[in-house]
Design a protein around this motif. Structure first.
Motif, PDB file in Angstrom:
ATOM      1  N   VAL A  52     -29.329  -1.912  58.883  1.00 33.19           N
ATOM      2  CA  VAL A  52     -30.029  -1.667  60.138  1.00 33.19           C
ATOM      3  C   VAL A  52     -31.390  -2.350  60.032  1.00 33.19           C
ATOM      4  O   VAL A  52     -32.245  -1.939  59.251  1.00 33.19           O
ATOM      5  CB  VAL A  52     -30.195  -0.156  60.421  1.00 33.19           C
ATOM      6  CG1 VAL A  52     -30.908   0.056  61.750  1.00 33.19           C
ATOM      7  CG2 VAL A  52     -28.845   0.546  60.399  1.00 33.19           C
ATOM      8  N   LYS A  53     -31.553  -3.406  60.798  1.00 33.05           N
ATOM      9  CA  LYS A  53     -32.788  -4.192  60.781  1.00 33.05           C
ATOM     10  C   LYS A  53     -33.806  -3.577  61.743  1.00 33.05           C
ATOM     11  O   LYS A  53     -33.536  -2.581  62.374  1.00 33.05           O
ATOM     12  CB  LYS A  53     -32.485  -5.640  61.202  1.00 33.05           C
ATOM     13  CG  LYS A  53     -31.358  -6.312  60.428  1.00 33.05           C
ATOM     14  CD  LYS A  53     -31.756  -6.656  59.046  1.00 33.05           C
ATOM     15  CE  LYS A  53     -32.231  -8.077  59.043  1.00 33.05           C
ATOM     16  NZ  LYS A  53     -32.587  -8.574  57.743  1.00 33.05           N
ATOM     17  N   ARG A  57     -31.376  -3.507  65.239  1.00 31.20           N
ATOM     18  CA  ARG A  57     -30.369  -4.562  65.179  1.00 31.20           C
ATOM     19  C   ARG A  57     -29.541  -4.348  63.921  1.00 31.20           C
ATOM     20  O   ARG A  57     -30.074  -4.005  62.870  1.00 31.20           O
ATOM     21  CB  ARG A  57     -31.071  -5.920  65.144  1.00 31.20           C
ATOM     22  CG  ARG A  57     -30.193  -7.095  65.449  1.00 31.20           C
ATOM     23  CD  ARG A  57     -31.022  -8.366  65.640  1.00 31.20           C
ATOM     24  NE  ARG A  57     -32.165  -8.482  64.757  1.00 31.20           N
ATOM     25  CZ  ARG A  57     -32.132  -9.065  63.560  1.00 31.20           C
ATOM     26  NH1 ARG A  57     -31.011  -9.569  63.096  1.00 31.20           N
ATOM     27  NH2 ARG A  57     -33.228  -9.142  62.833  1.00 31.20           N
ATOM     28  N   LYS A  58     -28.229  -4.532  63.983  1.00 26.05           N
ATOM     29  CA  LYS A  58     -27.344  -4.271  62.842  1.00 26.05           C
ATOM     30  C   LYS A  58     -26.608  -5.539  62.449  1.00 26.05           C
ATOM     31  O   LYS A  58     -26.242  -6.350  63.297  1.00 26.05           O
ATOM     32  CB  LYS A  58     -26.336  -3.181  63.189  1.00 26.05           C
ATOM     33  CG  LYS A  58     -27.002  -1.853  63.487  1.00 26.05           C
ATOM     34  CD  LYS A  58     -26.004  -0.812  63.888  1.00 26.05           C
ATOM     35  CE  LYS A  58     -26.724   0.493  64.218  1.00 26.05           C
ATOM     36  NZ  LYS A  58     -25.796   1.533  64.637  1.00 26.05           N
ATOM     37  N   ILE A 103     -27.494   1.370  56.280  1.00 24.56           N
ATOM     38  CA  ILE A 103     -28.668   1.443  55.405  1.00 24.56           C
ATOM     39  C   ILE A 103     -29.810   0.674  56.067  1.00 24.56           C
ATOM     40  O   ILE A 103     -29.635  -0.487  56.446  1.00 24.56           O
ATOM     41  CB  ILE A 103     -28.384   0.799  54.025  1.00 24.56           C
ATOM     42  CG1 ILE A 103     -27.096   1.324  53.410  1.00 24.56           C
ATOM     43  CG2 ILE A 103     -29.581   0.956  53.099  1.00 24.56           C
ATOM     44  CD1 ILE A 103     -27.164   2.691  52.821  1.00 24.56           C
ATOM     45  N   PRO A 104     -30.993   1.280  56.196  1.00 22.52           N
ATOM     46  CA  PRO A 104     -32.142   0.551  56.746  1.00 22.52           C
ATOM     47  C   PRO A 104     -32.555  -0.592  55.809  1.00 22.52           C
ATOM     48  O   PRO A 104     -32.584  -0.424  54.594  1.00 22.52           O
ATOM     49  CB  PRO A 104     -33.245   1.612  56.831  1.00 22.52           C
ATOM     50  CG  PRO A 104     -32.570   2.927  56.672  1.00 22.52           C
ATOM     51  CD  PRO A 104     -31.310   2.690  55.920  1.00 22.52           C
ATOM     52  N   SER A 105     -32.879  -1.734  56.378  1.00 21.81           N
ATOM     53  CA  SER A 105     -33.298  -2.883  55.569  1.00 21.81           C
ATOM     54  C   SER A 105     -34.546  -2.544  54.765  1.00 21.81           C
ATOM     55  O   SER A 105     -34.743  -3.054  53.659  1.00 21.81           O
ATOM     56  CB  SER A 105     -33.537  -4.104  56.447  1.00 21.81           C
ATOM     57  OG  SER A 105     -34.555  -3.851  57.384  1.00 21.81           O
TER      58      SER A 105
END
Length: 158
Positions: A52-53, A57-58, A103-105
């Protein structure tokens, strides 16, 4: 396996062995079309991970992005490819076994920073400069000072 030189579809495995950490199999192959030799690596993928950017945005997890970032940070630092691969494999294993599919970036960046901090302080500062988006030389100076202070507290010499 497609040949990276001539794009022929068939290749023959000439040698197969596990890497040092045992998490990957290294295969030497020879193209049946042009005869060129190349190496492939085979890894177990436990689950599909989505990163998850910013702005939600994914995109699918791409190990090669971490590999490139770590390689750039470690360039000319005397850190072996095996050490970098071990760091990246450890991060990937943690992500795959976390039980989460998204997962968050930011968390991935923090994991890379944590790994580099234990590996090499200069590589850690290089990665942090991009990850934390340092804008001017003062930012480098402050961060490097904090790293040096932490090393002195831990009894490590830089």
């Amino acid at each position: 396996m497609r040949c990276p030189f001539c794009a022929h579809e068939d290749s023959q495995v000439k040698d197969s062995r596990p890497t040092e950490d045992g998490a990957t199999i290294r295969r030497r192959r020879q193209c049946e079309g042009c005869g060129a030799r190349f190496t492939t690596f085979e890894r177990v993928q436990l689950r599909e991970i989505t990163v998850v950017k910013s702005e939600n945005r994914k995109e699918p997890f791409d190990r090669s992005k971490i590999d490139l970032s770590v390689s750039l940070a470690c360039r000319k630092r005397g850190i072996s490819v095996e050490q970098m691969d071990q760091l990246i494999s450890g991060i990937q294993r943690q992500l795959e076994t976390s039980g989460e599919t998204e997962i968050p970036s930011k968390r991935i960046g923090e994991m890379v920073m944590e790994g580099l901090q234990g590996l090499d302080s200069v590589a850690y500062i290089r990665f942090a400069s991009v990850y934390k988006d340092f804008a001017e030389a003062k930012d480098f100076e402050e961060f490097a000072g904090a790293v040096q202070d932490a090393a002195v507290e831990d009894g490590k010499l830089l």
